[in-house]
Design an enzyme around this catalytic site. Structure first.
Site, PDB file in Angstrom:
ATOM      1  N   SER A  95     -56.822-111.496-107.412  1.00  0.00           N
ATOM      2  CA  SER A  95     -57.340-111.370-106.060  1.00  0.00           C
ATOM      3  C   SER A  95     -56.367-110.501-105.262  1.00  0.00           C
ATOM      4  CB  SER A  95     -57.511-112.762-105.444  1.00  0.00           C
ATOM      5  OG  SER A  95     -57.972-112.683-104.114  1.00  0.00           O
ATOM      6  N   TYR A 116     -63.473-105.432 -98.399  1.00  0.00           N
ATOM      7  CA  TYR A 116     -62.558-105.660 -99.523  1.00  0.00           C
ATOM      8  C   TYR A 116     -62.027-107.093 -99.491  1.00  0.00           C
ATOM      9  CZ  TYR A 116     -58.407-105.562-102.435  1.00  0.00           C
ATOM     10  OH  TYR A 116     -57.452-105.861-103.380  1.00  0.00           O
ATOM     11  N   LYS A 170     -62.454-110.444-102.183  1.00  0.00           N
ATOM     12  CA  LYS A 170     -61.353-111.244-102.719  1.00  0.00           C
ATOM     13  C   LYS A 170     -61.435-112.698-102.255  1.00  0.00           C
ATOM     14  CE  LYS A 170     -59.638-107.939-105.117  1.00  0.00           C
ATOM     15  NZ  LYS A 170     -59.756-108.013-106.603  1.00  0.00           N
TER      16      LYS A 170
END
Length: 279
Positions: free
Chosen positions: A136, A151, A155
């Site tokens: 991650s 983004y 994650k």
């Protein structure tokens, strides 16, 4: 490492994936490594060995993923460690990124990892052992980075499914570790790894400042050493009771500590009001 294991590493032609692949091969481990470009992967690793299986892989094609897993099991007899490392960064304010840009980031960073997990688990369950590393980011724990909302969302999604996965596969002797690195000196912020919006909006000056800082100031000046990060992966894989949460780097620890303190502060400030909700 005390025993030879079979590692399956995605996104291995550059960055942490490449560094980890090289270290493992140098230590006599068996590595199946993947990239979208096979020749680029072979050139980057620079090793020809019976312990090295380079594979071209399209993460978004589940049949392709299934074939890569099957070929690895045929070549090496099984898979002990899966490292879901492949992914790319995306900058842009939520308003300015298109639906297609956002979905493409999720396709690789989230659904690509899920494809690998889905295909590797039958073999790990059968052998009643295995270890899955999901890479991650500290941005998947603390999302306070203007211009990195999508983004970070990919994650955060990985964090969520990894935590459920940890509990789902524990009865089969399979371990799961969620790795949340800070800034490491790889090419992650360089061209080809960090995508930018097709249509930038001039109103978002804070997003442009963050984007330019990452591309120009932070890039090539990250404090983390990829070689030391890879060594941590290998060490954790050897632990009898490996952690689920693995923050990686001093900066990751600092950011995580600030987030935890803020959550605790806000919970206490609203405790009386927010807990007076039962019948």
């Amino acid at each position: 490492m005390s025993t030879q294991k079979v590692w399956f590493i995605t996104g291995a032609s550059k960055g942490l994936g490449l560094t980890l692949t090289k270290q493992l091969l140098a230590q006599g481990q068996k590595v199946a490594a993947t990239s979208r470009n096979l020749s680029e992967l072979k050139d980057a690793v620079g090793v020809e060995s019976n312990d090295f299986l380079p594979l071209a892989l399209n993460l978004t094609n589940e049949a392709d993923v299934q074939l890569a897993i099957a070929n690895t099991i045929t070549a090496f007899g099984g898979i002990d460690v899966l490292v879901n490392n492949a992914g790319y960064g995306l900058t842009g304010a939520l308003e300015e990124l298109s639906d297609a840009e956002a979905r493409a980031n999720f396709d690789i960073n989230v659904f690509g990892a899920l494809n690998l997990i889905r295909q590797v688990l039958p073999q790990m369950r059968n052998q009643q052992s295995g270890h899955i590393f999901n890479i991650s980011s500290i941005g998947g724990f603390a999302g306070g980075f203007p211009g990195f909302g999508i983004y970070c969302a990919t994650k955060f999604a990985m964090h969520g499914f990894s935590e459920s996965l940890f509990h789902e596969v524990a009865p089969f002797g399979i371990r799961v570790t969620l790795v949340m690195p800070g800034y490491f000196r790889t090419n992650f912020l360089g061209a080809g790894s960090l995508n930018t919006p097709q249509k930038e909006m001039t109103e978002y000056t804070n997003v442009r400042e963050s984007q330019q800082a990452h591309q120009n100031s932070i890039n090539a000046n990250q404090p983390g050493d990829p070689e030391k990060a890879a060594a941590v992966f290998i060490s954790v894989a050897e632990q009898a009771d490996p952690p689920f949460h693995l923050f990686l780097g001093e900066d990751a620890y600092e950011i995580a500590g600030q987030k935890i303190a803020l959550v605790q502060q806000e919970m206490e400030a609203q405790r009386a009001l927010a807990t007076a909700t039962n019948f």
